[in-house]
Scaffold this motif. Structure first.
Motif, short mmCIF file in Angstrom:
data_model
loop_
_atom_site.label_atom_id
_atom_site.label_comp_id
_atom_site.label_asym_id
_atom_site.label_seq_id
_atom_site.Cartn_x
_atom_site.Cartn_y
_atom_site.Cartn_z
N GLY A 170 39.18 -21.11 94.98
CA GLY A 170 39.85 -20.74 93.76
C GLY A 170 41.08 -21.40 94.14
O GLY A 170 41.79 -21.66 95.32
N GLN A 347 34.59 -19.87 86.15
CA GLN A 347 35.57 -20.39 86.56
C GLN A 347 36.23 -20.27 84.92
O GLN A 347 37.68 -19.52 85.66
N PRO A 358 42.59 -22.00 88.01
CA PRO A 358 41.08 -22.58 87.93
C PRO A 358 40.89 -24.10 89.02
O PRO A 358 41.93 -24.27 89.09
N THR A 360 38.33 -26.32 89.36
CA THR A 360 38.45 -27.82 88.39
C THR A 360 39.88 -28.90 87.66
O THR A 360 40.72 -28.28 87.29
#
Length: 415
Positions: A170, A347, A358, A360
């Motif tokens: 995170g 996520q 997130p 990603t």
């Protein structure tokens, strides 16, 4: 700070004894660590091997909402999708490192620890003492699909090379908070912050380093006054660092007479400082959790008029990670769990339920996935994600952090 020094010394002594007793088998060469059966196996084989097993996940347990999310969402997902039981073990990272050190010194073949929530100087300590398994990051399918391998925060943790020994979990970023009902205008730099403190004597404070949040507040002040680029490759020499941060330390010392308790003492933890803000004892809060303000407004802990802000030059951000214990008894299960935690679906759920930034890479998501992330309502008092990240400053090298904390104790706290 003394506790950190004692822990570091203990770890060094235990590792030295272990290496003497075990000879070359106690080495930490990346070549040896990267040639295990789990590393060579395909991910599908790992999924099959992990079915029916239990994965222990060790990490700080002080966030009740995160704990509930792990227990009520992630654990059932892992059980249903992979037949893996997740066992969350709340433990402070210092105790985790101590346990890993003790296990290594005793020659324990299988650690009780599988996954570890870790970052910063603790990752550096664990890595340099051979406590971690790896490299494993490039063997996770979701990393290749949804993450940018060139992103600095996927390669460096507090400027320390990751080299595949931990996976992003995170993102955190510093924000400051006030109650707009009590504060009409917010300070946008350290100069204005000094005026803000003087206008509100006894109503402003910050946690005492080495508390994680108090420490980053001090580093953010250093960045605003001294800049950040000079620190990225600075030698971890106390006098070199002392000279570089001198203007910031003088500034922080000058605030003391106007702080809560006149700067004679500071809250011992971020939890204590948060409670003081919630109770109205103080009017300023600093947090690494950029979006937690909305949940506190929603549950009535903070007033509806609470609001977030940043300095114009920006605020420090970092990524926290998941690692695997070197002698984990379930490496395959840990890798499957980490890969799942990194999926866009998980996520997104964290983003929706916990408002965790997130990890990603948005550019690698499908249009439907991008739209789903964009629709998340972050709640009251928050800074829009694009605006927040546009003012994201890099962390200092982990080796400088304890040095700065020592200097703060000596020159600001006067201990």
């Amino acid at each position: 700070m003394k506790g950190k020094k004692i822990l570091a010394l203990l770890i060094a002594l235990l590792v030295a004894v272990s290496m003497t007793a075990c000879g070359s088998s106690g080495g930490t060469s990346e070549k040896k660590e990267g040639t295990s059966k789990e590393s060579a196996a395909s991910f599908d084989d790992m999924v099959k091997k992990a079915k029916g097993t239990t994965v222990t996940f060790y990490g700080w347990g002080g966030d009740d909402l995160l704990n509930s999310w792990l227990d009520d969402y992630f654990a059932p997902r892992m059980q249903k999708k992979y037949g893996i039981k997740m066992k969350r073990v709340p433990m402070n990272i210092e105790d985790i490192l101590s346990q890993l050190s003790g296990e290594k010194q005793s020659g324990k073949k299988k650690s009780d620890i599988d996954m570890i929530w870790i970052n910063g100087e603790n990752f550096k300590t664990a890595r340099e003492n051979g406590f971690l398994y790896g490299p494993f990051l490039d063997k996770l399918p979701n990393y290749g699909k949804y993450y940018n391998a060139k992103d600095r925060e996927n390669n460096y943790d507090f400027s320390y090379p990751i080299k595949g020994y931990e996976a992003p979990y995170g993102k955190a970023q510093v924000v400051f908070e006030v109650d707009r009902a009590k504060v009409k205008s917010v300070p946008t730099d350290t100069k204005a912050f000094a005026e803000f403190v003087k206008k509100n004597p006894g109503k402003v404070t910050y946690p005492a380093p080495p508390d994680f949040t108090g420490s980053v507040f001090v580093r953010n002040v250093i960045y605003d006054i001294c800049g950040y680029k000079q620190f990225q490759n600075m030698k971890a020499d106390k006098e070199t660092v002392r000279k570089a941060v001198e203007p910031a330390m003088k500034y922080l010392k000058s605030l003391n007479p106007y702080l809560w308790n006149k700067g004679k003492t500071f809250p011992e933890s971020s939890q204590k400082a948060d409670k003081m803000f919630a109770d109205g004892e103080t009017i300023f809060r600093v947090t690494y959790d950029a979006y937690d303000i909305s949940k506190y407004i929603e549950n009535g802990t903070f007033p509806k008029t609470a609001d977030s802000f940043q300095f114009k030059k920006g605020t420090i951000g970092n990524t926290n990670y998941m690692a695997i214990a070197k002698n984990s008894g379930n490496v395959a299960g840990a890798m499957v769990a980490i890969n799942e935690m990194m999926s866009p679906e998980v996520q997104l759920n964290r983003y929706e339920k916990l408002h965790t930034v997130p990890v990603t890479d948005n550019s690698k998501l499908s249009k439907a996935q991008k739209d789903a992330f964009a629709k998340v309502d972050l709640g009251k008092g928050t800074i829009p994600q694009a605006q927040l990240l546009s003012k994201r400053l890099p962390e200092m090298p982990s080796a400088l952090v304890p040095i700065i904390e020592e200097i703060w104790e000596e020159e600001v706290a006067g201990k």
